[in-house]
Every structure is written in C-alpha cells, then in structure tokens.
Design a protein around this motif. Structure first.
Motif, PDB file in Angstrom:
ATOM      1  N   ASP A 211       0.836  -1.197   0.000  1.00  0.00           N
ATOM      2  CA  ASP A 211       0.000   0.000   0.000  1.00  0.00           C
ATOM      3  C   ASP A 211       0.865   1.239   0.000  1.00  0.00           C
ATOM      4  O   ASP A 211       2.007   1.220   0.431  1.00  0.00           O
ATOM      5  CB  ASP A 211      -0.915   0.013   1.224  1.00  0.00           C
ATOM      6  N   GLY A 212       0.285   2.340  -0.452  1.00  0.00           N
ATOM      7  CA  GLY A 212       0.939   3.635  -0.533  1.00  0.00           C
ATOM      8  C   GLY A 212       0.075   4.494  -1.439  1.00  0.00           C
ATOM      9  O   GLY A 212      -1.148   4.495  -1.327  1.00  0.00           O
ATOM     10  N   PHE A 213       0.682   5.213  -2.378  1.00  0.00           N
ATOM     11  CA  PHE A 213      -0.113   5.922  -3.377  1.00  0.00           C
ATOM     12  C   PHE A 213      -0.858   4.917  -4.248  1.00  0.00           C
ATOM     13  O   PHE A 213      -1.954   5.162  -4.712  1.00  0.00           O
ATOM     14  CB  PHE A 213       0.758   6.826  -4.262  1.00  0.00           C
ATOM     15  N   ASN A 214      -0.241   3.795  -4.471  1.00  0.00           N
ATOM     16  CA  ASN A 214      -0.861   2.689  -5.199  1.00  0.00           C
ATOM     17  C   ASN A 214      -1.107   1.554  -4.215  1.00  0.00           C
ATOM     18  O   ASN A 214      -0.433   1.440  -3.203  1.00  0.00           O
ATOM     19  CB  ASN A 214       0.060   2.151  -6.296  1.00  0.00           C
ATOM     20  N   SER A 215      -2.039   0.701  -4.569  1.00  0.00           N
ATOM     21  CA  SER A 215      -2.195  -0.575  -3.888  1.00  0.00           C
ATOM     22  C   SER A 215      -1.715  -1.617  -4.893  1.00  0.00           C
ATOM     23  O   SER A 215      -2.065  -1.548  -6.074  1.00  0.00           O
ATOM     24  CB  SER A 215      -3.660  -0.798  -3.522  1.00  0.00           C
ATOM     25  N   PHE A 216      -0.895  -2.543  -4.459  1.00  0.00           N
ATOM     26  CA  PHE A 216      -0.259  -3.480  -5.377  1.00  0.00           C
ATOM     27  C   PHE A 216      -0.262  -4.854  -4.729  1.00  0.00           C
ATOM     28  O   PHE A 216       0.152  -4.996  -3.587  1.00  0.00           O
ATOM     29  CB  PHE A 216       1.178  -3.025  -5.649  1.00  0.00           C
ATOM     30  N   LYS A 217      -0.740  -5.852  -5.450  1.00  0.00           N
ATOM     31  CA  LYS A 217      -0.758  -7.219  -4.949  1.00  0.00           C
ATOM     32  C   LYS A 217      -0.105  -8.124  -5.977  1.00  0.00           C
ATOM     33  O   LYS A 217      -0.429  -8.072  -7.157  1.00  0.00           O
ATOM     34  CB  LYS A 217      -2.175  -7.660  -4.647  1.00  0.00           C
ATOM     35  N   LEU A 218       0.833  -8.949  -5.520  1.00  0.00           N
ATOM     36  CA  LEU A 218       1.598  -9.833  -6.388  1.00  0.00           C
ATOM     37  C   LEU A 218       1.524 -11.252  -5.848  1.00  0.00           C
ATOM     38  O   LEU A 218       1.712 -11.467  -4.648  1.00  0.00           O
ATOM     39  CB  LEU A 218       3.058  -9.372  -6.444  1.00  0.00           C
ATOM     40  N   ASN A 219       1.256 -12.209  -6.728  1.00  0.00           N
ATOM     41  CA  ASN A 219       1.288 -13.616  -6.373  1.00  0.00           C
ATOM     42  C   ASN A 219       2.562 -14.200  -6.985  1.00  0.00           C
ATOM     43  O   ASN A 219       2.717 -14.209  -8.212  1.00  0.00           O
ATOM     44  CB  ASN A 219       0.053 -14.336  -6.905  1.00  0.00           C
ATOM     45  N   SER A 220       3.471 -14.681  -6.147  1.00  0.00           N
ATOM     46  CA  SER A 220       4.761 -15.171  -6.651  1.00  0.00           C
ATOM     47  C   SER A 220       4.650 -16.532  -7.333  1.00  0.00           C
ATOM     48  O   SER A 220       5.574 -16.946  -8.025  1.00  0.00           O
ATOM     49  CB  SER A 220       5.790 -15.233  -5.514  1.00  0.00           C
ATOM     50  N   ASP A 221       3.523 -17.244  -7.150  1.00  0.00           N
ATOM     51  CA  ASP A 221       3.326 -18.513  -7.855  1.00  0.00           C
ATOM     52  C   ASP A 221       2.851 -18.285  -9.287  1.00  0.00           C
ATOM     53  O   ASP A 221       3.371 -18.875 -10.231  1.00  0.00           O
ATOM     54  CB  ASP A 221       2.310 -19.399  -7.130  1.00  0.00           C
ATOM     55  N   THR A 222       1.860 -17.415  -9.455  1.00  0.00           N
ATOM     56  CA  THR A 222       1.302 -17.165 -10.796  1.00  0.00           C
ATOM     57  C   THR A 222       2.063 -16.071 -11.528  1.00  0.00           C
ATOM     58  O   THR A 222       1.912 -15.916 -12.736  1.00  0.00           O
ATOM     59  CB  THR A 222      -0.175 -16.746 -10.702  1.00  0.00           C
ATOM     60  N   LEU A 223       2.852 -15.276 -10.781  1.00  0.00           N
ATOM     61  CA  LEU A 223       3.587 -14.123 -11.317  1.00  0.00           C
ATOM     62  C   LEU A 223       2.640 -13.104 -11.955  1.00  0.00           C
ATOM     63  O   LEU A 223       2.975 -12.433 -12.927  1.00  0.00           O
ATOM     64  CB  LEU A 223       4.683 -14.557 -12.292  1.00  0.00           C
ATOM     65  N   ARG A 224       1.455 -12.967 -11.379  1.00  0.00           N
ATOM     66  CA  ARG A 224       0.481 -11.957 -11.809  1.00  0.00           C
ATOM     67  C   ARG A 224       0.345 -10.905 -10.723  1.00  0.00           C
ATOM     68  O   ARG A 224       0.533 -11.186  -9.543  1.00  0.00           O
ATOM     69  CB  ARG A 224      -0.884 -12.593 -12.051  1.00  0.00           C
ATOM     70  N   PHE A 225      -0.018  -9.678 -11.157  1.00  0.00           N
ATOM     71  CA  PHE A 225      -0.234  -8.611 -10.189  1.00  0.00           C
ATOM     72  C   PHE A 225      -1.480  -7.822 -10.552  1.00  0.00           C
ATOM     73  O   PHE A 225      -1.962  -7.862 -11.692  1.00  0.00           O
ATOM     74  CB  PHE A 225       0.980  -7.677 -10.096  1.00  0.00           C
ATOM     75  N   ILE A 226      -1.984  -7.112  -9.561  1.00  0.00           N
ATOM     76  CA  ILE A 226      -3.065  -6.147  -9.757  1.00  0.00           C
ATOM     77  C   ILE A 226      -2.668  -4.893  -8.998  1.00  0.00           C
ATOM     78  O   ILE A 226      -2.168  -4.974  -7.871  1.00  0.00           O
ATOM     79  CB  ILE A 226      -4.431  -6.702  -9.304  1.00  0.00           C
ATOM     80  N   ALA A 227      -2.824  -3.753  -9.637  1.00  0.00           N
ATOM     81  CA  ALA A 227      -2.460  -2.477  -9.025  1.00  0.00           C
ATOM     82  C   ALA A 227      -3.646  -1.530  -9.139  1.00  0.00           C
ATOM     83  O   ALA A 227      -4.307  -1.483 -10.183  1.00  0.00           O
ATOM     84  CB  ALA A 227      -1.239  -1.877  -9.721  1.00  0.00           C
ATOM     85  N   THR A 228      -3.904  -0.794  -8.080  1.00  0.00           N
ATOM     86  CA  THR A 228      -4.978   0.199  -8.115  1.00  0.00           C
ATOM     87  C   THR A 228      -4.432   1.544  -7.679  1.00  0.00           C
ATOM     88  O   THR A 228      -3.528   1.635  -6.843  1.00  0.00           O
ATOM     89  CB  THR A 228      -6.155  -0.193  -7.203  1.00  0.00           C
ATOM     90  N   TYR A 229      -4.993   2.579  -8.265  1.00  0.00           N
ATOM     91  CA  TYR A 229      -4.684   3.955  -7.895  1.00  0.00           C
ATOM     92  C   TYR A 229      -6.025   4.610  -7.629  1.00  0.00           C
ATOM     93  O   TYR A 229      -6.838   4.745  -8.553  1.00  0.00           O
ATOM     94  CB  TYR A 229      -3.925   4.649  -9.025  1.00  0.00           C
ATOM     95  N   THR A 230      -6.284   4.973  -6.390  1.00  0.00           N
ATOM     96  CA  THR A 230      -7.625   5.412  -6.022  1.00  0.00           C
ATOM     97  C   THR A 230      -7.750   6.903  -5.745  1.00  0.00           C
ATOM     98  O   THR A 230      -8.815   7.367  -5.348  1.00  0.00           O
ATOM     99  CB  THR A 230      -8.116   4.627  -4.783  1.00  0.00           C
ATOM    100  N   VAL A 231      -6.696   7.662  -5.932  1.00  0.00           N
ATOM    101  CA  VAL A 231      -6.752   9.101  -5.695  1.00  0.00           C
ATOM    102  C   VAL A 231      -7.426   9.784  -6.885  1.00  0.00           C
ATOM    103  O   VAL A 231      -7.336   9.327  -8.010  1.00  0.00           O
ATOM    104  CB  VAL A 231      -5.324   9.664  -5.490  1.00  0.00           C
ATOM    105  N   GLY A 232      -8.100  10.892  -6.658  1.00  0.00           N
ATOM    106  CA  GLY A 232      -8.681  11.672  -7.749  1.00  0.00           C
ATOM    107  C   GLY A 232     -10.141  11.941  -7.536  1.00  0.00           C
ATOM    108  O   GLY A 232     -10.536  13.055  -7.222  1.00  0.00           O
ATOM    109  N   PHE A 233     -10.947  10.933  -7.703  1.00  0.00           N
ATOM    110  CA  PHE A 233     -12.390  11.104  -7.604  1.00  0.00           C
ATOM    111  C   PHE A 233     -12.797  11.637  -6.236  1.00  0.00           C
ATOM    112  O   PHE A 233     -13.620  12.545  -6.131  1.00  0.00           O
ATOM    113  CB  PHE A 233     -13.098   9.777  -7.881  1.00  0.00           C
ATOM    114  N   THR A 234     -12.239  11.111  -5.189  1.00  0.00           N
ATOM    115  CA  THR A 234     -12.612  11.541  -3.844  1.00  0.00           C
ATOM    116  C   THR A 234     -12.055  12.906  -3.481  1.00  0.00           C
ATOM    117  O   THR A 234     -12.487  13.504  -2.493  1.00  0.00           O
ATOM    118  CB  THR A 234     -12.147  10.515  -2.791  1.00  0.00           C
ATOM    119  N   ASN A 235     -11.137  13.436  -4.278  1.00  0.00           N
ATOM    120  CA  ASN A 235     -10.558  14.754  -4.014  1.00  0.00           C
ATOM    121  C   ASN A 235     -11.380  15.888  -4.597  1.00  0.00           C
ATOM    122  O   ASN A 235     -11.155  17.041  -4.275  1.00  0.00           O
ATOM    123  CB  ASN A 235      -9.147  14.848  -4.583  1.00  0.00           C
TER     124      ASN A 235
END
Length: 157
Positions: A110-134
């Motif tokens: 977590d941070g400016f982005n949220s990032f999740k990585l699975n080391s078995d599948t070598l896939r990731f998903i990243a989200t950036y949630t800033v903007g709309f709520t501002n």
C-alpha cells in the motif's frame, strides 16, 4: 551427516524457497479507470494505454518502509525511473499467525498505489484510487488524478 540434512530439508520445503530476497520486473498488460471529461465536471470511464513498468524488490536499510525490528523482509514497488516506492509491502512475503512467522506466496503493498503480487502465478493487480474523492460533486476540475486499476505479469529476477 545430520548437519547437512537440515539445510537440504529447509531449502526443499515449499515455503522456504517461496520468494525471499527475490526481485521482480512487472509489466502492465491492461489498465482501465476514470477521467474527468472536457467540461471538468463529469467523470467518465476510460481505457488507458498499459505502459507502466514496476520493479518490486526488497527495501534497503535507508528506504522508507524498511523495518529491521519486524523480522520480516519489507519490499517496495517502484515505477521505472522513480526513486521512491509507490507502495510499500511491510510484511514482505510473510505474516504472523499466533505469534509465529509464516511465509506466503502473496505480497500486499500500500501507498499511493495498492499493489498485490502472487509469486506462484507471477500476476499482479495495481490500483490507484486518488482523484475522484478529491473533487467536489459538480465542481470544475480541469486536471486531476485519474483512478485506475491495472493488471499484468511479472518475471522473477
């Protein structure tokens, strides 16, 4: 002979060889999200050009998010060409359960982005949630952050 068997057993176990100390290069394959329209008053969905590249690596002693007292190797997610981590993974590929350190194939960051990585599948998903709520509903927003969700794959270095 017993002294030689212990290291062999530890290195052959699936949790010990998981990802400790490994670094990853991750490439975005698809990215979608929201942006403000030309009037600056209405949000609309949009597909983005998937060009983000990330380096996921253990944090160094002098980097934000490093914690030498946790007993866990913390990681950082760096967009190529940047000095600071966009997300910190303070638990690394580990977590505590009933006071005991466990290993996992997941990296949660977590941070400016949220990032999740699975080391078995070598896939990731990243989200950036800033903007709309501002921005305030109905107010004009000429430029701004664009919330997004991106997926991709990684290579272990």
């Amino acid at each position: 002979m017993k002294r030689l068997l212990v290291p062999l057993i530890i290195s052959a176990s699936p949790t010990a060889a998981f990802s400790e100390g490994a670094s990853y290069i991750c490439l975005t394959e698809l990215s979608t999200g929201f942006k403000i329209d030309a009037s600056g008053k209405r949000w609309e969905s949009v597909n983005f050009h998937a060009s983000s590249r990330f380096l996921v690596r253990p944090l160094r002693l002098d980097e934000y998010g490093y914690n030498s007292t946790s007993g866990v190797e913390a990681y950082g997610v760096f967009e190529f060409g940047t000095k600071y981590a966009a997300a910190q993974c303070r638990q690394g590929f580990s977590y505590y359960l009933d006071g005991k350190l466990q290993t996992s194939n997941w990296l949660y960051c977590d941070g400016f982005n949220s990032f999740k990585l699975n080391s078995d599948t070598l896939r990731f998903i990243a989200t950036y949630t800033v903007g709309f709520t501002n921005s305030h509903p109905g107010s004009e927003q000429k430029d701004g952050d664009t919330p997004s969700i991106s997926i991709g794959s990684c290579s272990k270095m």
